[in-house]
Design a protein around this motif. Structure first.
Motif, PDB file in Angstrom:
ATOM      1  N   GLY A 156      48.558  28.866  41.338  1.00 34.90           N
ATOM      2  CA  GLY A 156      48.707  30.177  40.740  1.00 34.90           C
ATOM      3  C   GLY A 156      49.347  31.175  41.681  1.00 34.90           C
ATOM      4  N   PRO A 157      49.256  32.464  41.330  1.00 38.01           N
ATOM      5  CA  PRO A 157      49.926  33.509  42.101  1.00 38.01           C
ATOM      6  C   PRO A 157      49.111  34.011  43.283  1.00 38.01           C
ATOM      7  N   VAL A 158      49.702  34.949  43.987  1.00 36.26           N
ATOM      8  CA  VAL A 158      49.017  35.643  45.081  1.00 36.26           C
ATOM      9  C   VAL A 158      48.152  36.750  44.496  1.00 36.26           C
ATOM     10  N   ILE A 159      46.925  36.857  44.964  1.00 33.24           N
ATOM     11  CA  ILE A 159      46.040  37.957  44.564  1.00 33.24           C
ATOM     12  C   ILE A 159      45.562  38.661  45.827  1.00 33.24           C
ATOM     13  N   GLU A 160      44.952  39.824  45.655  1.00 31.86           N
ATOM     14  CA  GLU A 160      44.456  40.588  46.797  1.00 31.86           C
ATOM     15  C   GLU A 160      42.956  40.768  46.679  1.00 31.86           C
ATOM     16  N   VAL A 161      42.223  40.386  47.705  1.00 33.30           N
ATOM     17  CA  VAL A 161      40.785  40.593  47.708  1.00 33.30           C
ATOM     18  C   VAL A 161      40.516  42.059  48.038  1.00 33.30           C
ATOM     19  N   SER A 162      39.708  42.732  47.210  1.00 30.87           N
ATOM     20  CA  SER A 162      39.499  44.176  47.371  1.00 30.87           C
ATOM     21  C   SER A 162      38.229  44.510  48.144  1.00 30.87           C
ATOM     22  N   SER A 163      37.187  43.714  47.980  1.00 30.39           N
ATOM     23  CA  SER A 163      35.917  43.938  48.687  1.00 30.39           C
ATOM     24  C   SER A 163      35.444  42.616  49.279  1.00 30.39           C
ATOM     25  N   VAL A 164      34.901  42.685  50.499  1.00 27.89           N
ATOM     26  CA  VAL A 164      34.341  41.504  51.160  1.00 27.89           C
ATOM     27  C   VAL A 164      33.082  41.939  51.903  1.00 27.89           C
ATOM     28  N   GLU A 165      31.984  41.202  51.726  1.00 28.03           N
ATOM     29  CA  GLU A 165      30.753  41.523  52.456  1.00 28.03           C
ATOM     30  C   GLU A 165      29.778  40.357  52.371  1.00 28.03           C
ATOM     31  N   TRP A 166      28.832  40.336  53.306  1.00 29.92           N
ATOM     32  CA  TRP A 166      27.752  39.360  53.260  1.00 29.92           C
ATOM     33  C   TRP A 166      26.851  39.690  52.076  1.00 29.92           C
ATOM     34  N   CYS A 167      26.572  38.697  51.226  1.00 27.14           N
ATOM     35  CA  CYS A 167      25.752  38.898  50.020  1.00 27.14           C
ATOM     36  C   CYS A 167      24.326  38.428  50.316  1.00 27.14           C
ATOM     37  N   PRO A 168      23.362  39.344  50.351  1.00 27.82           N
ATOM     38  CA  PRO A 168      22.024  39.008  50.847  1.00 27.82           C
ATOM     39  C   PRO A 168      21.248  38.020  49.986  1.00 27.82           C
ATOM     40  N   ASN A 169      21.485  38.006  48.682  1.00 29.62           N
ATOM     41  CA  ASN A 169      20.758  37.073  47.826  1.00 29.62           C
ATOM     42  C   ASN A 169      21.407  35.693  47.799  1.00 29.62           C
ATOM     43  N   GLU A 170      22.738  35.664  47.856  1.00 29.97           N
ATOM     44  CA  GLU A 170      23.459  34.399  47.815  1.00 29.97           C
ATOM     45  C   GLU A 170      23.557  33.722  49.184  1.00 29.97           C
ATOM     46  N   LYS A 171      23.301  34.495  50.257  1.00 33.29           N
ATOM     47  CA  LYS A 171      23.362  33.989  51.633  1.00 33.29           C
ATOM     48  C   LYS A 171      24.742  33.426  51.973  1.00 33.29           C
ATOM     49  N   LEU A 172      25.764  34.186  51.607  1.00 35.54           N
ATOM     50  CA  LEU A 172      27.143  33.817  51.945  1.00 35.54           C
ATOM     51  C   LEU A 172      28.006  35.066  51.859  1.00 35.54           C
ATOM     52  N   PHE A 173      29.225  34.972  52.390  1.00 33.37           N
ATOM     53  CA  PHE A 173      30.166  36.068  52.223  1.00 33.37           C
ATOM     54  C   PHE A 173      30.797  35.978  50.833  1.00 33.37           C
ATOM     55  N   GLY A 174      30.829  37.108  50.150  1.00 35.21           N
ATOM     56  CA  GLY A 174      31.411  37.165  48.822  1.00 35.21           C
ATOM     57  C   GLY A 174      32.472  38.240  48.747  1.00 35.21           C
ATOM     58  N   GLY A 175      33.280  38.181  47.705  1.00 33.37           N
ATOM     59  CA  GLY A 175      34.337  39.170  47.529  1.00 33.37           C
ATOM     60  C   GLY A 175      34.609  39.445  46.070  1.00 33.37           C
ATOM     61  N   LEU A 176      35.445  40.444  45.822  1.00 31.16           N
ATOM     62  CA  LEU A 176      35.900  40.797  44.480  1.00 31.16           C
ATOM     63  C   LEU A 176      37.421  40.839  44.477  1.00 31.16           C
ATOM     64  N   ALA A 177      38.012  40.445  43.353  1.00 31.89           N
ATOM     65  CA  ALA A 177      39.467  40.486  43.209  1.00 31.89           C
ATOM     66  C   ALA A 177      39.827  40.522  41.733  1.00 31.89           C
ATOM     67  N   ILE A 178      40.926  41.211  41.414  1.00 32.67           N
ATOM     68  CA  ILE A 178      41.452  41.215  40.051  1.00 32.67           C
ATOM     69  C   ILE A 178      42.383  40.012  39.915  1.00 32.67           C
ATOM     70  N   VAL A 179      42.124  39.206  38.880  1.00 33.65           N
ATOM     71  CA  VAL A 179      42.825  37.934  38.697  1.00 33.65           C
ATOM     72  C   VAL A 179      43.422  37.877  37.292  1.00 33.65           C
ATOM     73  N   PRO A 180      44.658  37.368  37.126  1.00 36.16           N
ATOM     74  CA  PRO A 180      45.223  37.204  35.780  1.00 36.16           C
ATOM     75  C   PRO A 180      44.298  36.364  34.898  1.00 36.16           C
ATOM     76  N   SER A 181      44.018  36.833  33.694  1.00 34.28           N
ATOM     77  CA  SER A 181      43.043  36.166  32.817  1.00 34.28           C
ATOM     78  C   SER A 181      43.335  34.692  32.550  1.00 34.28           C
ATOM     79  N   PRO A 182      44.592  34.300  32.310  1.00 33.95           N
ATOM     80  CA  PRO A 182      44.848  32.891  31.974  1.00 33.95           C
ATOM     81  C   PRO A 182      44.451  31.904  33.062  1.00 33.95           C
ATOM     82  N   ILE A 183      44.349  32.353  34.306  1.00 31.09           N
ATOM     83  CA  ILE A 183      44.006  31.432  35.400  1.00 31.09           C
ATOM     84  C   ILE A 183      42.721  31.847  36.111  1.00 31.09           C
ATOM     85  N   ALA A 184      41.933  32.717  35.484  1.00 32.56           N
ATOM     86  CA  ALA A 184      40.681  33.180  36.093  1.00 32.56           C
ATOM     87  C   ALA A 184      39.569  32.173  35.799  1.00 32.56           C
ATOM     88  N   ASP A 185      39.722  30.974  36.343  1.00 33.65           N
ATOM     89  CA  ASP A 185      38.779  29.884  36.082  1.00 33.65           C
ATOM     90  C   ASP A 185      37.797  29.750  37.237  1.00 33.65           C
TER      91      ASP A 185
END
Length: 365
Positions: free
Chosen positions: A309-338
């Motif tokens: 797929g295409p290039v996307i940009e991660v907007s937020s990144v932080e340690w997630c206290p409940n998941e015990k891992l680093f997580g992030g948020l990004a806007i992704v084209p719907s057809p490939i947001a699997d």
């Protein structure tokens, strides 16, 4: 006519910001920019386990990055109903919610918290530097609609107060109650509910000069000072985007994760036709979570490449206290947001760094 007492200049010396820095330096604060202003990211010497343990009782995050606009007048509700994407006229006294403010093309102008203090009185809470811009936006539509009200920029201190014990600490039966006035030591402070982020949370609003007293009283009741690091981790897990971080004036709200800031069944409002059309036919993009595979995640703003797929940009990144891992948020084209689709760093196609996931993160289990 709309009148606003707003100081558009930026003085060289800001006494309230200086006091904020001094107040938190003694606790080992590490500062950073958060939604256009300065905030505490974390405290040196405070371990990850200590921050997370605060959630069992109460965590307290001071936010000098917030501004407010008080709107009063017999036509205030009508004006805000026309300009904001939420159903303002149906709000009861004491009710609050998050609302998109759209431009005429349906794109995000701003995202605010609106609190109806009384029949003809509202308080709008917005990011640093945006109260004056919001006032001008309202003024433009006030003239067009020939409505009369007044707007005043007010200084206050704001905190996010979150954790399992915040309700009893504030004398509430439920953390989701509408706006309540509290006596916190010698300070009279209001609290309003915050959008869910996986743990009970309210926003506390108090007079600017009472900040130190309020902090001391809440610490006496069992609260722990924390930085944005903990709050960001929780909101990423919950899929809660921030305006100016995860969405901007280039985005439609329902393509950037701000769907709950819009009431699709209310009458006419600025930008309604376009966001309703997106709602009906489906968004071209959507906000997705990212589960990073190691403890060396990319920085916010870094380009990532989706598998096939295409290039996307991660907007937020932080340690997630409940998941015990680093997580992030990004806007992704719907057809490939699997969910499960692999991500690599731009320029390193063989280095898988994470995978897409649904929001909230807890929906995976």
């Amino acid at each position: 006519m709309l009148t606003a007492s707003l100081n558009m200049s930026k003085p060289q010396h800001n006494p309230s910001l200086t006091a904020f820095r001094e107040r938190h330096k003694e606790h080992g604060a590490v500062f950073h920019t958060f939604q256009g202003g300065e905030a505490v990211r974390t405290y040196a010497g405070q371990s990850q386990s200590e921050r997370e343990a605060a959630l069992e009782k109460a965590a307290l995050l001071e936010l000098p990055t917030r501004e407010s606009l008080a709107i009063k007048g017999r036509n205030a509700a009508r004006l805000l109903h026309l300009v904001l994407a939420q159903d303002v006229q149906s709000m009861s006294d004491g009710e609050s919610c998050r609302s998109s403010v759209l431009d005429r093309h349906g794109k995000l102008f701003l995202v605010i918290t609106i609190w109806r203090k009384g029949r003809d009185e509202f308080l709008l809470l917005c990011p640093k530097g945006m109260a004056a811009i919001l006032s001008q936006h309202l003024k433009f539509h006030e003239v067009g609609e020939r409505l009369e009200h007044s707007a005043t920029h007010t200084e206050f201190t704001s905190f996010f107060f979150f954790g399992e014990r915040i309700a009893p600490m504030l004398g509430l039966s439920d953390h989701r109650q509408r706006a309540e006035l509290h006596e916190l030591g010698s300070v009279d402070a209001w609290s309003i509910p915050h959008t869910a982020i996986g743990t009970p949370i309210r926003e506390i609003i108090a007079p600017l000069l009472s900040t130190s007293t309020l902090i001391s009283e809440l610490q006496r009741r069992g609260a722990t000072l924390v930085g944005t690091e903990l709050y960001n981790g929780l909101r990423i897990e919950a899929g809660f985007p921030l305006w100016g971080v995860d969405g901007s004036t280039e985005d439609f709200p329902n393509e950037a994760g701000f769907t709950n800031t819009i009431n699709y069944s209310k009458g006419c409002f600025l930008g309604q036709e376009i966001v309703n059309r997106i709602f009906q036919v489906g968004p071209r993009s959507k906000l997705m979570g990212i589960r990073f595979l190691n403890n060396n995640p990319p920085q916010p703003g870094q380009a990532l490449v989706l598998e096939d797929g295409p290039v996307i940009e991660v907007s937020s990144v932080e340690w997630c206290p409940n998941e015990k891992l680093f997580g992030g948020l990004a806007i992704v084209p719907s057809p490939i947001a699997d969910p499960g689709r692999a991500l690599t760093v731009l320029g390193a196609p063989n280095e898988e760094i994470g995978t897409l996931c649904k929001l909230p993160f807890s929906s995976q289990t």
